[in-house]
Scaffold this motif. Structure first.
Motif, mmCIF file in Angstrom:
data_model
loop_
_atom_site.group_PDB
_atom_site.id
_atom_site.type_symbol
_atom_site.label_atom_id
_atom_site.label_comp_id
_atom_site.label_asym_id
_atom_site.label_seq_id
_atom_site.Cartn_x
_atom_site.Cartn_y
_atom_site.Cartn_z
ATOM 1 N N ASP A 153 1.100 -1.171 -0.245
ATOM 2 C CA ASP A 153 0.482 -0.247 0.022
ATOM 3 C C ASP A 153 0.960 0.873 -0.340
ATOM 4 O O ASP A 153 1.413 1.544 1.007
ATOM 5 N N VAL A 154 0.949 1.536 -1.115
ATOM 6 C CA VAL A 154 1.303 3.328 -1.248
ATOM 7 C C VAL A 154 0.647 4.231 -1.100
ATOM 8 O O VAL A 154 -0.259 4.629 -1.766
ATOM 9 N N MET A 155 1.303 5.059 0.092
ATOM 10 C CA MET A 155 0.591 5.103 0.755
ATOM 11 C C MET A 155 0.399 7.174 0.051
ATOM 12 O O MET A 155 1.680 7.359 -0.255
ATOM 13 N N PRO A 156 -0.107 8.152 0.422
ATOM 14 C CA PRO A 156 0.254 9.903 -0.260
ATOM 15 C C PRO A 156 1.419 9.665 0.264
ATOM 16 O O PRO A 156 1.779 9.846 1.443
ATOM 17 N N GLY A 190 4.556 12.082 1.627
ATOM 18 C CA GLY A 190 4.589 12.789 3.115
ATOM 19 C C GLY A 190 3.853 12.413 4.401
ATOM 20 O O GLY A 190 3.494 13.018 5.402
ATOM 21 N N HIS A 245 2.692 9.399 6.565
ATOM 22 C CA HIS A 245 3.599 8.317 7.630
ATOM 23 C C HIS A 245 3.043 7.312 8.644
ATOM 24 O O HIS A 245 1.874 6.876 8.961
ATOM 25 N N PRO A 246 3.654 6.683 7.922
ATOM 26 C CA PRO A 246 3.055 4.787 7.871
ATOM 27 C C PRO A 246 3.032 4.278 9.560
ATOM 28 O O PRO A 246 3.993 4.783 10.399
ATOM 29 N N GLU A 247 1.935 3.932 10.118
ATOM 30 C CA GLU A 247 1.964 3.246 11.576
ATOM 31 C C GLU A 247 2.178 2.022 11.666
ATOM 32 O O GLU A 247 1.625 1.670 11.144
ATOM 33 N N SER A 303 -0.984 0.512 11.333
ATOM 34 C CA SER A 303 -1.631 0.200 10.838
ATOM 35 C C SER A 303 -1.733 -1.288 10.301
ATOM 36 O O SER A 303 -1.944 -1.278 8.765
ATOM 37 N N ARG A 344 2.776 -0.836 4.367
ATOM 38 C CA ARG A 344 2.668 0.026 3.343
ATOM 39 C C ARG A 344 3.399 1.271 3.858
ATOM 40 O O ARG A 344 5.112 0.245 4.593
ATOM 41 N N HIS A 381 9.127 10.823 1.335
ATOM 42 C CA HIS A 381 8.999 11.307 1.699
ATOM 43 C C HIS A 381 10.513 12.797 0.709
ATOM 44 O O HIS A 381 11.473 11.825 0.484
ATOM 45 N N SER A 419 8.827 5.499 4.181
ATOM 46 C CA SER A 419 9.233 5.056 5.158
ATOM 47 C C SER A 419 8.108 3.825 5.427
ATOM 48 O O SER A 419 7.363 3.968 4.545
ATOM 49 N N ASN A 472 -5.769 1.147 9.142
ATOM 50 C CA ASN A 472 -5.824 0.086 9.376
ATOM 51 C C ASN A 472 -7.344 -1.318 8.048
ATOM 52 O O ASN A 472 -6.840 -2.047 7.488
ATOM 53 N N ARG A 482 -7.624 1.460 4.934
ATOM 54 C CA ARG A 482 -6.579 1.310 3.927
ATOM 55 C C ARG A 482 -7.043 0.262 3.002
ATOM 56 O O ARG A 482 -6.912 -1.008 3.380
ATOM 57 N N PHE A 536 4.741 2.282 16.578
ATOM 58 C CA PHE A 536 5.762 3.010 16.242
ATOM 59 C C PHE A 536 5.363 3.674 14.349
ATOM 60 O O PHE A 536 5.244 3.271 13.570
ATOM 61 N N LYS A 537 6.186 5.169 14.915
ATOM 62 C CA LYS A 537 6.225 5.409 12.807
ATOM 63 C C LYS A 537 7.176 6.594 12.591
ATOM 64 O O LYS A 537 7.919 7.016 14.078
ATOM 65 N N SER A 552 9.056 14.938 6.362
ATOM 66 C CA SER A 552 9.522 16.193 5.215
ATOM 67 C C SER A 552 10.227 17.550 5.759
ATOM 68 O O SER A 552 10.090 17.872 5.485
#
Lengths: 345, 345, 345, 345
Positions: A273-276, A278, A280-282, A285, A293, A297, A308, B48, B50, D200-201, D206
């Motif tokens: 899953d490529v997030m938008p 900028g 911050h994947p947790e 998630s 994910r 940045h 990340s 989670n 998504r 953790f994240k 940026s």
């Protein structure tokens, strides 16, 4: 129903395989072995499995394993290496979650794992089971080497950049952080809650076994040698890996294009899953889920690409990816048994 | 497919409903409302989800909700109370996860919730949705009051003793402990990680809203008034409730018989697991799962029965039990959507 | 300067003694022993002590210990019992942090600790070192049995009620919760972060070694037999004990008077802090400090007195109380070395 | 006795100042201000201070502050900037723990802090209070800008390399991780235990406010511009920062020499501890203490120098360094009030 055997089921990857397979509609666990706990019902060790499995741990028995369609090894290194040839001869397929078949350079393997490799021919035949890279080969494979946890997060994060030759391959940095379950379930004072709770540290900073595996995978993507510095850290949590990756663009790039590149590279991947840009994947998630994910940045006008990337080390970093590989090998829906969302909060 | 509406979806019980319903084969979430976040995609707040939901939060709209088969309320108290009559009139069924319809004595309700009850007739008609006690009534109910988290763990633990009249009902003690998610997702300094991490405390020790709910349920089981002391505590973890229950035997009892009584009481219950005598249920054994696990203890020759009972406060203590109730109300397999083992480790 | 020896310094109580003594103006650690780690600098094992101690662990040596003014035992049970006579003969004073000299009934001791007591005469001579009860005897003592962690929190919380005969002594309940450091620093799979992080459970609910110690202390306060149920629990944190205590008033009481009783009982105690009625003591408020904080509660018109009592299990529950005892034994300011506030947050 | 005022005492740096000053022999806190909590006893908010301070929070009052010898600002940015001129005029010395006086380039300041700087002359006069770099200037200063938490860990880790010109200054990477207390004590849903526990994240990947402060400090050390990439991360713990630093050697270097260089650079520093080559500093080894511990690493034949540097963000990263600065400013032993070992475990 695929008949499943699990060798070495008392560790965290073993119980995680059981957790996932408990609700997999096409697989049935026939045996789970443990020398040390033979005879103990699985659910006595792992009470979350009460009501799901009547199985007890059994002594490893080749004859029983030979009747399985697929055997997962969730053992320390050195075990699968010795047992695989007999299973191969019996026509059983194997997904090895240990490190035995991950490296092609067996001198490197011997150096990092402290023993000579005993079945080098199978090390060469084994398919490195990162589906996002080798799905077709996995489909055909009899023996799949399931990737390590850090290598999964790091490779998936770097791949698009290296495949496209956009960054200096000699200057890759992977600063990775893992929860404590990555160290397994062992009699280890250093992993007591009293030792690692409420604290953070690097470890293996001068060299870690996953470094050669990462280097091998990234070199393949870059079609040439890479220079990568990899430092793992220990996070006071149980599950999750986050890898922050740094690479230097070979020439000034349009970051919108980089984002599009990542989205395109993974658009058909069910578990990336490529997030938008900028984001911050947790790690939460992906807790309990098979996703990786990631997000890109950039800092001011820097030419450093920052990625990340997060996974659950026990799922996409181990048992989940193993089941994903099983699904591929047996022609099932690749997401079978892996559809549930991650557990958040 | 059961058409589902969720009112008040931004809190932890809301996201937990979505997590469970995402893989429920017979239910489809049609709308999820939030005044404060209307327009925001659900997956932007809860990453989670998504890939699981395209829904965005919407303003509550009676017309839309009226087209649902079932509406879950995951709102603060006072909201469902006002919206329920209109939904009832429209023939919609409701499971209210808030406290609005849990108490039959509305003076007591008003005292603990700080406002008069506005729809007393529905408070009387509502079925208290503890399936282990009221399965048949739930099946017929149009309005189900989903039990509170502590009351679920405490009632299930005490029930067999009270139903059989084996203990002094005037001397019940429930010492309960909960993870932080029980306090919800609110702008609350007292629930910051910096405030409650790595610390433990009692709270509400002089009186907590779940006390009258516990008392009401235990009185029904005992068919008479009970005296119960209930002290909740805050554990530095996210999910899980453990309740240690103390009751005094009316006359010397054979603890083997007590164990058999518990096993018998719950033997057909899909979500209550009576562990062997002397076991110590761990909250992690139910993390993300809908089980209540419990075990009995006795100290030396004491006539105090000790019961340790664990649940996941967001699942059996909230969203899971709500889905269990939905399954019952719609004649589905009661375990539908709730079959996966807990996430351990 | 008091010359100090520490026997068994590798565990958490050992390092905690060092942490406190590092800044104690009147004590100097002369030796710290460990059979397993002899030769290792203390600061290599415990990096927080780098720059504070040049000491290395040494083999236990009677001649060296005999030159100390005071020897602390921070050993598993069974060790101090055997070494104490020789030190007594040499005129050395001893504070034993283990359980060897805590119980007067040696049959009970033998039953719970699984071995016969080898020096029963010293078990009788030893002073049970709870300063709030036995300060004068401690001052004169050559051998002090430092109380257990749970017994400290539980006894201090119950004492005023029992001393005044206000509650039914046959119906005491102590529901106690501890951080993981209470289990020590041992090769124990059950205490891995991966096993106990993010989870909560009771343990020893059918019987725990601290129960007879608690019973002995409370019986002395009540001047008669007591019936006490004690259930310990494991909290996913490192330091801290909270005990919630329940007692039934013998006759209706004025809770204002109870509050005044507690405040009066402890008003001259430097390390007991009675908080306002209805407060909720947090374990973090005593983290690293030697305080016991407590508060009283009552629910509605109930005649159950609720006391919540917190300590740091390694400080007031072990090393801090041991230093407090040392201060008393050597005529120092009782708070010497123990003045710093707890570490919050 | 130095008469101390604290402006903005309700946050974590405020309480940490009080914790340290409570046992500082040469300082006496005369007033602590908070607009929002004026009138509340300090110990009601922070129970670890019960028995240590009778003070209540008060409205900020220039006349009262003007009678102090030293005022600490533990306020959000923008407050000290406005109050400092009056205190300067009154001859009061100030240590500002906020960001108001850290940057010399006020355009950069304005950009990152979202407001113009209102007292630019004092921004220029302020001494950046990193004692390891500016001890002499601090001694004379009337106004000290206490460094940020990340900048302290990062600068101390990179300094020897940059001062000696051994690495490429355009390719510095600082991957830093912090506990949750770094975000302060604010009504912030994102910092709830339920949101950040067991996860953790990265954040601010940026761009983060500490980046220009780090760049300014490193440029001074390098006597020229530097290129630094800085990514902070959030660790599910309360206290502690670990920064893993990566720099590329300009020419092949002898790592023994690098180790000697670090040891030499810091050999007289009371609060910087260079551990043996290849060590892994743990944040718990500095919890509650004012140390910065660091260690060097190299991977195989790489020319990347890796430095792992740890501090307690509230101590060396805030209140402890502020007291260290006070000690220097007033000619005291620099370690006064800061001698106690860190709290481990």
């Amino acid at each position: 129903m695929i008949k499943i055997g699990i060798v070495g089921g008392t560790g965290y990857t073993g119980v995680e395989l059981l957790r996932i397979l408990a609700v997999h509609p096409d697989a049935e666990v026939k045996c789970i072995t443990s020398r040390s706990e033979a005879g103990m019902p699985v659910a006595d060790m792992y009470p979350n499995l009460r009501g799901h499995f009547d199985l007890a741990f059994s002594e490893p028995d080749s004859a029983v394993l030979a009747q399985c369609d697929l055997v997962f090894f969730a053992t320390p290194h050195g075990v699968a290496m010795r047992m695989v040839p007999e299973l191969m001869a019996a026509g059983v397929r194997v997904v090895d979650l240990s490190a035995d078949f991950r490296l092609k350079d067996l001198d490197v393997w011997a150096k990092w794992y402290g023993m000579p490799h005993e079945t080098p021919e199978w090390a060469q035949k084994a398919v490195y089971g990162l589906p996002e890279v080798a799905r077709d080969a996995i489909r055909q494979a009899q023996l799949v080497a399931n990737p390590g946890c850090y290598p999964t997060a790091v490779q998936l994060g770097f791949l698009p950049l290296l495949e496209q030759g956009l960054v200096d391959p000699s200057r890759l940095i992977a600063d990775a952080k893992s929860g404590a379950s990555g160290a397994g379930r062992q009699r280890n004072i250093g992993m007591l809650h009293g030792e690692i709770g409420e604290s953070f540290k690097a470890y293996g900073a001068s060299g870690h076994r996953h470094l050669p595996e990462i280097r091998q995978g990234l070199s393949l993507a870059a079609t040439g040698p890479v220079g990568v510095t990899f430092v793992p850290h220990l996070v006071p949590m149980i599950r999750g890996i986050e890898a922050t990756l740094y690479a230097e663009l070979s020439e000034p790039a349009d970051f919108d294009r980089l984002q599009a590149l990542y989205e395109d590279r993974y658009k058909t991947e069910p578990f990336v899953d490529v997030m938008p840009f900028g984001s911050h994947p947790e790690t939460r998630s992906v807790r309990g889920g098979n996703q990786c994910r990631m997000a890109l940045h950039r800092q001011e006008q820097s030419n450093v690409v920052i990625v990340s990337s997060v996974i659950d080390n026990l799922v996409k970093g181990a048992a989940g990816q193993a089941v994903q590989n099983m699904n591929i090998m047996f022609g099932l829906d690749e997401t079978q048994g892996l559809k549930a969302p991650a557990l958040l909060p």
